[in-house]
Design an enzyme around this catalytic site. Structure first.
Site, PDB file in Angstrom:
ATOM      1  N   LYS A  19       0.877   1.921  11.821  1.00  0.00           N
ATOM      2  CA  LYS A  19       2.272   1.538  12.033  1.00  0.00           C
ATOM      3  C   LYS A  19       2.913   2.656  12.677  1.00  0.00           C
ATOM      4  O   LYS A  19       3.671   2.527  13.412  1.00  0.00           O
ATOM      5  CB  LYS A  19       2.766   1.236  10.592  1.00  0.00           C
ATOM      6  CG  LYS A  19       3.964   0.540  10.441  1.00  0.00           C
ATOM      7  CD  LYS A  19       4.082  -0.011   8.938  1.00  0.00           C
ATOM      8  CE  LYS A  19       3.196   0.645   7.992  1.00  0.00           C
ATOM      9  NZ  LYS A  19       3.975   1.919   7.273  1.00  0.00           N
ATOM     10  N   ARG A  93       9.932  -3.011   2.329  1.00  0.00           N
ATOM     11  CA  ARG A  93       8.730  -3.266   1.824  1.00  0.00           C
ATOM     12  C   ARG A  93       8.511  -4.194   0.876  1.00  0.00           C
ATOM     13  O   ARG A  93       7.496  -4.366   0.323  1.00  0.00           O
ATOM     14  CB  ARG A  93       8.170  -1.819   1.383  1.00  0.00           C
ATOM     15  CG  ARG A  93       7.376  -1.152   2.419  1.00  0.00           C
ATOM     16  CD  ARG A  93       6.258  -0.171   1.269  1.00  0.00           C
ATOM     17  NE  ARG A  93       5.535   0.863   1.964  1.00  0.00           N
ATOM     18  CZ  ARG A  93       5.743   1.684   2.805  1.00  0.00           C
ATOM     19  NH1 ARG A  93       7.007   1.938   3.472  1.00  0.00           N
ATOM     20  NH2 ARG A  93       4.618   2.558   2.757  1.00  0.00           N
ATOM     21  N   ARG A 127      -7.529  11.452   7.081  1.00  0.00           N
ATOM     22  CA  ARG A 127      -6.216  12.184   7.878  1.00  0.00           C
ATOM     23  C   ARG A 127      -5.774  13.104   7.076  1.00  0.00           C
ATOM     24  O   ARG A 127      -5.675  13.474   6.025  1.00  0.00           O
ATOM     25  CB  ARG A 127      -5.499  10.728   7.552  1.00  0.00           C
ATOM     26  CG  ARG A 127      -4.274  10.956   7.981  1.00  0.00           C
ATOM     27  CD  ARG A 127      -3.580   9.354   8.321  1.00  0.00           C
ATOM     28  NE  ARG A 127      -3.010   8.922   7.000  1.00  0.00           N
ATOM     29  CZ  ARG A 127      -2.117   7.987   6.850  1.00  0.00           C
ATOM     30  NH1 ARG A 127      -2.025   7.204   8.006  1.00  0.00           N
ATOM     31  NH2 ARG A 127      -1.600   7.439   5.679  1.00  0.00           N
ATOM     32  N   ARG A 160      -2.477  14.410   2.150  1.00  0.00           N
ATOM     33  CA  ARG A 160      -1.534  13.773   1.359  1.00  0.00           C
ATOM     34  C   ARG A 160      -2.176  13.385   0.091  1.00  0.00           C
ATOM     35  O   ARG A 160      -3.243  12.663   0.197  1.00  0.00           O
ATOM     36  CB  ARG A 160      -0.607  12.759   2.036  1.00  0.00           C
ATOM     37  CG  ARG A 160       0.377  13.442   2.871  1.00  0.00           C
ATOM     38  CD  ARG A 160       1.165  12.102   3.749  1.00  0.00           C
ATOM     39  NE  ARG A 160       1.121  10.896   3.217  1.00  0.00           N
ATOM     40  CZ  ARG A 160       1.391   9.864   3.919  1.00  0.00           C
ATOM     41  NH1 ARG A 160       1.673   9.959   5.277  1.00  0.00           N
ATOM     42  NH2 ARG A 160       1.385   8.779   3.594  1.00  0.00           N
ATOM     43  N   ARG A 171      -2.425   1.229  -2.520  1.00  0.00           N
ATOM     44  CA  ARG A 171      -1.557   0.968  -2.069  1.00  0.00           C
ATOM     45  C   ARG A 171      -1.713  -0.046  -1.018  1.00  0.00           C
ATOM     46  O   ARG A 171      -0.988  -1.151  -0.650  1.00  0.00           O
ATOM     47  CB  ARG A 171      -1.355   2.243  -0.903  1.00  0.00           C
ATOM     48  CG  ARG A 171      -0.471   3.429  -1.315  1.00  0.00           C
ATOM     49  CD  ARG A 171      -0.676   4.730  -0.762  1.00  0.00           C
ATOM     50  NE  ARG A 171      -0.207   4.701   0.566  1.00  0.00           N
ATOM     51  CZ  ARG A 171      -0.631   5.591   1.322  1.00  0.00           C
ATOM     52  NH1 ARG A 171      -1.790   6.294   1.186  1.00  0.00           N
ATOM     53  NH2 ARG A 171      -0.183   5.511   2.638  1.00  0.00           N
TER      54      ARG A 171
HETATM   55  P1  ATP Z   1       1.172   5.082   6.767  1.00  0.00           P
HETATM   56  O1  ATP Z   1       1.965   6.142   7.164  1.00  0.00           O
HETATM   57  O2  ATP Z   1      -0.295   5.190   6.714  1.00  0.00           O
HETATM   58  O3  ATP Z   1       1.541   3.564   7.385  1.00  0.00           O
HETATM   59  P2  ATP Z   1       2.266   4.450   4.236  1.00  0.00           P
HETATM   60  O4  ATP Z   1       3.202   3.320   5.104  1.00  0.00           O
HETATM   61  O5  ATP Z   1       1.734   3.932   3.083  1.00  0.00           O
HETATM   62  O6  ATP Z   1       1.123   4.858   5.171  1.00  0.00           O
HETATM   63  P3  ATP Z   1       4.758   6.076   4.267  1.00  0.00           P
HETATM   64  O7  ATP Z   1       5.151   4.793   4.968  1.00  0.00           O
HETATM   65  O8  ATP Z   1       4.561   7.120   4.954  1.00  0.00           O
HETATM   66  O9  ATP Z   1       3.035   5.723   4.023  1.00  0.00           O
HETATM   67  O10 ATP Z   1       5.117   5.982   2.886  1.00  0.00           O
HETATM   68  C1  ATP Z   1       4.639   6.885   1.764  1.00  0.00           C
HETATM   69  C2  ATP Z   1       5.160   6.645   0.658  1.00  0.00           C
HETATM   70  O11 ATP Z   1       6.421   6.627   0.548  1.00  0.00           O
HETATM   71  C3  ATP Z   1       4.726   5.377   0.051  1.00  0.00           C
HETATM   72  O12 ATP Z   1       3.539   5.190  -0.687  1.00  0.00           O
HETATM   73  C4  ATP Z   1       5.695   4.922  -0.870  1.00  0.00           C
HETATM   74  O13 ATP Z   1       5.526   5.571  -2.306  1.00  0.00           O
HETATM   75  C5  ATP Z   1       7.214   5.269  -0.382  1.00  0.00           C
HETATM   76  N1  ATP Z   1       7.824   4.619   0.276  1.00  0.00           N
HETATM   77  C6  ATP Z   1       8.063   4.452   1.959  1.00  0.00           C
HETATM   78  N2  ATP Z   1       8.753   3.750   2.354  1.00  0.00           N
HETATM   79  C7  ATP Z   1       9.015   2.896   1.215  1.00  0.00           C
HETATM   80  C8  ATP Z   1       9.786   1.604   0.793  1.00  0.00           C
HETATM   81  N3  ATP Z   1      10.276   1.085   1.811  1.00  0.00           N
HETATM   82  N4  ATP Z   1       9.646   1.239  -0.271  1.00  0.00           N
HETATM   83  C9  ATP Z   1       9.498   1.833  -1.219  1.00  0.00           C
HETATM   84  N5  ATP Z   1       8.525   2.894  -1.271  1.00  0.00           N
HETATM   85  C10 ATP Z   1       8.481   3.444  -0.031  1.00  0.00           C
HETATM   86 MG    MG Z   2       4.063   5.673   7.394  1.00  0.00          MG
END
Ligand code: ATP
Ligand code: MG
Length: 222
Positions: A19, A93, A127, A160, A171
């Protein structure tokens, strides 16, 4: 000629689905502002704001940050970019987040990435992240020039806490339970487009092609 319209895009995809990579490429190629909720939250954690301190415990545990915290942060960011077309990455999300966002901003399109779980787990294992910038490396697929160091600043890279296998499994389960149902929400609105695949380098050209044909209707490329 009519003034260019705003273009508002959202990318859905499991953690590790590519993503972030795909959102960055879209932002670069179509000149959209890239708003990644994970990066914005990590910035809050690093600068030890009240919001960052509250969010941190959930992020460390591989849990979702509560809706009201994330919604407040993201809506505040969106008011800063009223005249710039943007792409959301990682937000919304949950159904609640999608509903609040929908009241404030009407998305033009939602792109959903579908990558099998076993591919994702393999990918996240290797990663490493440069926390201050959000730059991501992979021991196998995208190694830094100097092992363990960021290419641009030379800072140490870290794995991380939420990229460790136990967190990743949690997750992924959470994604299936909470975020995957958003596809239905956007499908009903007629703005969902799904892309299946295992590699960002293969998926991205297809996404690019799709947007290249779509964006002119909004007055872009911007
Ligand atoms: P990647 O970046 O590989 O897609 P990811 O999408 O799970 O992984 P991030 O988007 O970087 O990781 O988010 C990291 C953390 O931040 C999540 O695991 C969550 O705890 C929090 N987070 C990020 N966006 C949201 C959201 N929209 N609602 C709730 N928590 C969030
Ligand atoms: Mg992300």
């Amino acid at each position: 000629m009519a003034a260019p319209r705003m273009f508002k895009l959202c990318l859905l995809g499991a953690p590790g689905s590519g993503k972030g990579t795909i959102a960055s490429r879209i932002a670069r190629d179509f000149k959209l502002k890239h708003l990644a909720s994970g990066d914005l939250l990590r910035a809050q954690v690093l600068s030890k704001t009240e919001l960052g301190n509250s969010a941190n415990q959930f992020m460390q545990a591989g849990k979702l940050v509560p809706d009201e915290l994330v919604v407040g942060l993201m809506l505040a960011e969106l008011t800063k970019v009223r005249t710039t077309p943007w792409i959301l990455d990682g937000f919304p999300r949950t159904r609640e987040q999608a509903e609040v966002l929908h009241k404030e901003e009407k998305l033009d399109f939602v792109v959903s990435l579908e990558v099998p779980d076993d591919v994702i787990i393999d990918r996240i294992k290797g990663r490493w992240t440069h926390l201050p910038s959000g730059r991501i490396y992979h021991t196998e697929f995208k190694p830094p020039e100097v092992p363990g160091k960021d290419d641009i600043t030379g800072d140490d890279l870290v794995q991380r806490e939420d990229d460790k296998p136990e967190s990743v499994r949690k997750r992924l389960e959470m994604y299936r339970a909470k975020t995957h149902p958003l596809k239905e929400f956007y499908d009903v609105l007629g703005i969902l487009r799904v892309f299946h695949g295992t590699e960002s380098n293969v998926i991205y050209p297809r996404v690019h092609n799709f947007l290249k044909d779509l964006i002119p209707a909004y007055g872009g490329p911007f």
